[in-house]
Scaffold this active site. Structure first.
Site, PDB file in Angstrom:
ATOM      1  N   LYS A  81      21.275  29.496 -22.066  1.00 19.74           N
ATOM      2  CA  LYS A  81      21.359  29.824 -20.939  1.00 19.74           C
ATOM      3  C   LYS A  81      22.398  30.775 -20.583  1.00 19.74           C
ATOM      4  O   LYS A  81      23.297  31.715 -21.538  1.00 19.74           O
ATOM      5  CB  LYS A  81      22.122  28.774 -19.998  1.00 19.74           C
ATOM      6  CG  LYS A  81      23.130  27.968 -21.057  1.00 19.74           C
ATOM      7  CD  LYS A  81      23.398  26.609 -19.766  1.00 19.74           C
ATOM      8  CE  LYS A  81      25.204  26.284 -19.899  1.00 19.74           C
ATOM      9  NZ  LYS A  81      25.079  25.060 -21.167  1.00 19.74           N
ATOM     10  N   GLY A 118      13.930  32.010 -30.013  1.00 22.92           N
ATOM     11  CA  GLY A 118      12.733  32.085 -29.882  1.00 22.92           C
ATOM     12  C   GLY A 118      11.775  33.656 -28.652  1.00 22.92           C
ATOM     13  O   GLY A 118      12.475  34.914 -28.981  1.00 22.92           O
ATOM     14  N   SER A 121      14.668  34.982 -26.707  1.00 27.05           N
ATOM     15  CA  SER A 121      15.912  35.286 -27.176  1.00 27.05           C
ATOM     16  C   SER A 121      15.815  36.952 -28.117  1.00 27.05           C
ATOM     17  O   SER A 121      16.448  38.223 -28.050  1.00 27.05           O
ATOM     18  CB  SER A 121      16.628  34.483 -28.889  1.00 27.05           C
ATOM     19  OG  SER A 121      16.624  33.028 -27.802  1.00 27.05           O
ATOM     20  N   ASP A 144       8.444  25.048 -29.835  1.00 23.99           N
ATOM     21  CA  ASP A 144       6.859  25.720 -29.601  1.00 23.99           C
ATOM     22  C   ASP A 144       6.638  25.624 -29.202  1.00 23.99           C
ATOM     23  O   ASP A 144       4.873  25.927 -29.132  1.00 23.99           O
ATOM     24  CB  ASP A 144       7.404  26.374 -27.132  1.00 23.99           C
ATOM     25  CG  ASP A 144       9.058  24.831 -26.682  1.00 23.99           C
ATOM     26  OD1 ASP A 144       8.841  24.051 -27.116  1.00 23.99           O
ATOM     27  OD2 ASP A 144       9.609  25.971 -26.505  1.00 23.99           O
ATOM     28  N   MET A 186       8.078  17.930 -25.128  1.00 21.75           N
ATOM     29  CA  MET A 186       8.306  19.799 -24.890  1.00 21.75           C
ATOM     30  C   MET A 186       7.289  20.322 -25.110  1.00 21.75           C
ATOM     31  O   MET A 186       6.109  19.894 -25.147  1.00 21.75           O
ATOM     32  CB  MET A 186       8.972  19.515 -25.677  1.00 21.75           C
ATOM     33  CG  MET A 186      10.334  18.327 -25.513  1.00 21.75           C
ATOM     34  SD  MET A 186      12.304  18.760 -26.114  1.00 21.75           S
ATOM     35  CE  MET A 186      13.458  18.620 -24.696  1.00 21.75           C
ATOM     36  N   ARG A 188       7.700  23.651 -23.037  1.00 21.90           N
ATOM     37  CA  ARG A 188       8.215  24.412 -22.529  1.00 21.90           C
ATOM     38  C   ARG A 188       6.165  24.844 -22.081  1.00 21.90           C
ATOM     39  O   ARG A 188       5.521  23.548 -21.554  1.00 21.90           O
ATOM     40  CB  ARG A 188       8.664  25.469 -22.190  1.00 21.90           C
ATOM     41  CG  ARG A 188       9.090  25.391 -21.370  1.00 21.90           C
ATOM     42  CD  ARG A 188      10.341  27.544 -22.023  1.00 21.90           C
ATOM     43  NE  ARG A 188      11.611  27.252 -22.789  1.00 21.90           N
ATOM     44  CZ  ARG A 188      12.763  26.834 -22.156  1.00 21.90           C
ATOM     45  NH1 ARG A 188      12.730  26.789 -21.236  1.00 21.90           N
ATOM     46  NH2 ARG A 188      12.850  26.199 -23.323  1.00 21.90           N
ATOM     47  N   GLU A 240       4.295  18.292 -21.484  1.00 21.02           N
ATOM     48  CA  GLU A 240       5.628  19.002 -20.491  1.00 21.02           C
ATOM     49  C   GLU A 240       5.200  19.357 -19.507  1.00 21.02           C
ATOM     50  O   GLU A 240       5.944  19.961 -18.251  1.00 21.02           O
ATOM     51  CB  GLU A 240       7.139  18.684 -20.718  1.00 21.02           C
ATOM     52  CG  GLU A 240       7.339  20.120 -20.977  1.00 21.02           C
ATOM     53  CD  GLU A 240       8.699  20.334 -21.617  1.00 21.02           C
ATOM     54  OE1 GLU A 240       9.752  19.078 -21.431  1.00 21.02           O
ATOM     55  OE2 GLU A 240       8.929  21.265 -22.270  1.00 21.02           O
ATOM     56  N   ARG A 290      13.893  17.850 -31.023  1.00 20.22           N
ATOM     57  CA  ARG A 290      14.547  18.895 -31.534  1.00 20.22           C
ATOM     58  C   ARG A 290      15.284  18.616 -33.136  1.00 20.22           C
ATOM     59  O   ARG A 290      15.896  19.583 -33.504  1.00 20.22           O
ATOM     60  CB  ARG A 290      15.058  19.041 -30.855  1.00 20.22           C
ATOM     61  CG  ARG A 290      14.385  20.001 -29.725  1.00 20.22           C
ATOM     62  CD  ARG A 290      14.752  21.534 -29.619  1.00 20.22           C
ATOM     63  NE  ARG A 290      16.050  21.961 -29.177  1.00 20.22           N
ATOM     64  CZ  ARG A 290      16.624  22.297 -27.289  1.00 20.22           C
ATOM     65  NH1 ARG A 290      15.695  21.920 -26.255  1.00 20.22           N
ATOM     66  NH2 ARG A 290      17.867  22.155 -27.312  1.00 20.22           N
TER      67      ARG A 290
HETATM   68  O1  F6P Z   1      12.229  25.770 -25.697  1.00 20.42           O
HETATM   69  C1  F6P Z   1      12.533  24.571 -26.736  1.00 20.42           C
HETATM   70  C2  F6P Z   1      11.934  23.265 -25.502  1.00 20.42           C
HETATM   71  O2  F6P Z   1      12.990  21.757 -25.983  1.00 20.42           O
HETATM   72  C3  F6P Z   1      11.648  23.757 -25.043  1.00 20.42           C
HETATM   73  O3  F6P Z   1      10.412  22.451 -25.106  1.00 20.42           O
HETATM   74  C4  F6P Z   1      12.451  22.486 -23.432  1.00 20.42           C
HETATM   75  O4  F6P Z   1      11.260  22.836 -22.208  1.00 20.42           O
HETATM   76  C5  F6P Z   1      13.153  23.297 -23.675  1.00 20.42           C
HETATM   77  O5  F6P Z   1      13.524  23.616 -25.251  1.00 20.42           O
HETATM   78  C6  F6P Z   1      14.576  21.989 -23.118  1.00 20.42           C
HETATM   79  O6  F6P Z   1      15.886  22.779 -22.931  1.00 20.42           O
HETATM   80  P1  F6P Z   1      17.362  22.290 -22.595  1.00 20.42           P
HETATM   81  O7  F6P Z   1      17.900  21.806 -24.803  1.00 20.42           O
HETATM   82  O8  F6P Z   1      18.204  23.210 -22.705  1.00 20.42           O
HETATM   83  O9  F6P Z   1      16.562  20.868 -21.902  1.00 20.42           O
END
Ligand code: F6P
Length: 392
Positions: A81, A118, A121, A144, A186, A188, A240, A290
């Site tokens: 962020k 990614g 970044s 992703d 996930m 994105r 998602e 993750r």
């Molecule tokens: O980009 C990786 C990811 O895990 C996406 O698949 C998911 O939408 C997002 O990050 C979640 O982000 P955070 O960890 O900020 O909840």
């Protein structure tokens, strides 16, 4: 005369994934053992260079304890962020902190930076590096798998394995209770995780953002499995980033004003129950995807990427990203990568495979090989009001 490389920095940026520590290890081993350089690990992505005092760790050979190759997460920390060019300050104002970043690199005496990130970044950090004339080489990572110019990125294989295993665990309970299980995963704006793991895990329905679907299409497939084939249970995987049939984007808001995709699984669970009469349950896999021990493939990719990234630095071939193509490591211009996220190809081999197996994965036009007009573009586009705002 060009200054010889003596000291490099390595940082992880964006969401974590399995295999990041393996990349850091490979970068350090190659830089120290082959080139005799010093390697500084930057803490919390770009933050470590913007904060004062600077936050970093000296990565010498004593630092690596034998476990890092096997560990998930990132030993350096990361952030997904806060755009440094428009950085949110505690008083609510925004500030351009790129000068802090550039000064941080100079203060640490770094001759180049290896950035593990990614597409978001890569875009932001390469812009930061350009403002300070800092040599940068990128290493693609993301569960992703939506980074352009590379077949795959570090972290994807482990995440897809987690989803596959989840389907392996859902199938017996689905069969025992004669239920339809909906698994939200996930990814994105891209459906790579859903499609890959959905095929590997024996899903009957796979919904991805790149291919539109209808609730009737989903329900017909499930009825066919339950009543036509008499299997009594079914598995549905939904990415998602999929919209509802009405076109809205379900999302979840977190404290601090962050919005992320989430909710499509619950929506489908209700809709499928109503349209088919089947008993349904939903599982939201979330950040489980993750974590975990990196797969063999991710460790291999991480190691090959780390070595090649350092070789690029040694050759002063900056502004490039390492990539995996046709069983080998190549490198590509960062400019080709920073154009946005790479969508799933609705004409690709995996969609063809899924359809060949009879899996419902959305609505295609008359010509079965061509998706309907509105199918996803090669580069993911974002609705201005869509959930999941662009993050690094
Ligand atoms: O980009 C990786 C990811 O895990 C996406 O698949 C998911 O939408 C997002 O990050 C979640 O982000 P955070 O960890 O900020 O909840």
């Amino acid at each position: 005369m060009t200054k010889p490389i003596k000291r490099i920095g390595v940082l992880t940026s964006g969401g974590d994934c399995a295999g990041l520590n393996a990349v850091i290890r490979a970068v350090a081993y190659r830089a120290i053992r082959t080139y005799g350089w010093e390697v500084f690990g930057i803490v919390d992505g770009t933050m470590g260079l913007m904060n004062r005092p600077l936050q970093y760790r000296m990565l010498d050979l004593h630092f690596f304890n034998g476990n890092h190759l096997r560990e998930g997460g990132t030993m350096l920390g990361t952030t997904n962020k806060g755009d440094p060019f428009n950085f949110p300050m505690p008083d609510g104002s925004k500030r351009d902190r790129s000068p802090d970043f550039v000064e941080g690199v100079k203060l640490l005496g770094l001759d180049a930076l290896v950035v593990i990130g990614g597409d978001g970044s890569m875009r932001i950090v390469s812009k930061l590096c350009a403002t300070g004339n800092i040599g940068m080489v990128g290493v693609p990572k993301t569960i992703d798998n939506d980074v352009h110019c590379t077949d795959t990125s570090v972290g994807f294989s482990t995440a897809a394995n987690v989803v596959t295993e989840a389907l392996d665990r859902l199938q017996p309970t689905a069969a025992s209770h004669h239920r339809v299980m909906i698994l939200e995963v996930m990814g994105r704006d891209a459906g790579h995780i859903a499609l890959n793991a959905g095929i590997a895990g024996g899903a009957d329905v796979i919904l991805v953002p790149e291919v539109p679907y209808t609730l009737e299409g989903v329900a017909d497939k499930i009825k066919e499995v339950l009543h036509g084939e008499g299997r009594s249970h079914a598995l549905v995987v939904v990415a998602e980033g999929c919209k509802t049939a009405e076109g809205s984007t379900p999302s979840v808001s977190y404290s601090g004003g962050q919005t992320r995709y989430g909710g499509i699984g619950h929506y489908l669970t209700e809709q499928i129950a109503a349209l088919t009469g089947a008993e349904t349950r939903v599982t939201i896999l979330g950040h489980v995807q993750r974590g975990g021990i990196p797969s063999m493939h991710d460790r291999l990719l991480a190691s090959a990427f780390g070595v090649h990234a350092v070789d690029l630095v040694a050759q002063r071939r900056f502004g490039r990203m390492v990539a995996w193509r046709d069983r080998s490591v190549i490198d590509v211009p960062l400019d080709n990568v920073t154009i946005g996220a790479r969508a799933l190809d609705p004409h690709g081999a995996l969609v063809h495979t899924a359809r060949g197996l009879g899996i419902y994965c959305g609505e295609f036009g008359e010509d079965l090989e061509s998706p309907a007009e509105c199918c996803g573009p090669a580069v993911v586009t974002r609705d201005a009001d869509a959930a999941g705002p662009e993050t690094i």
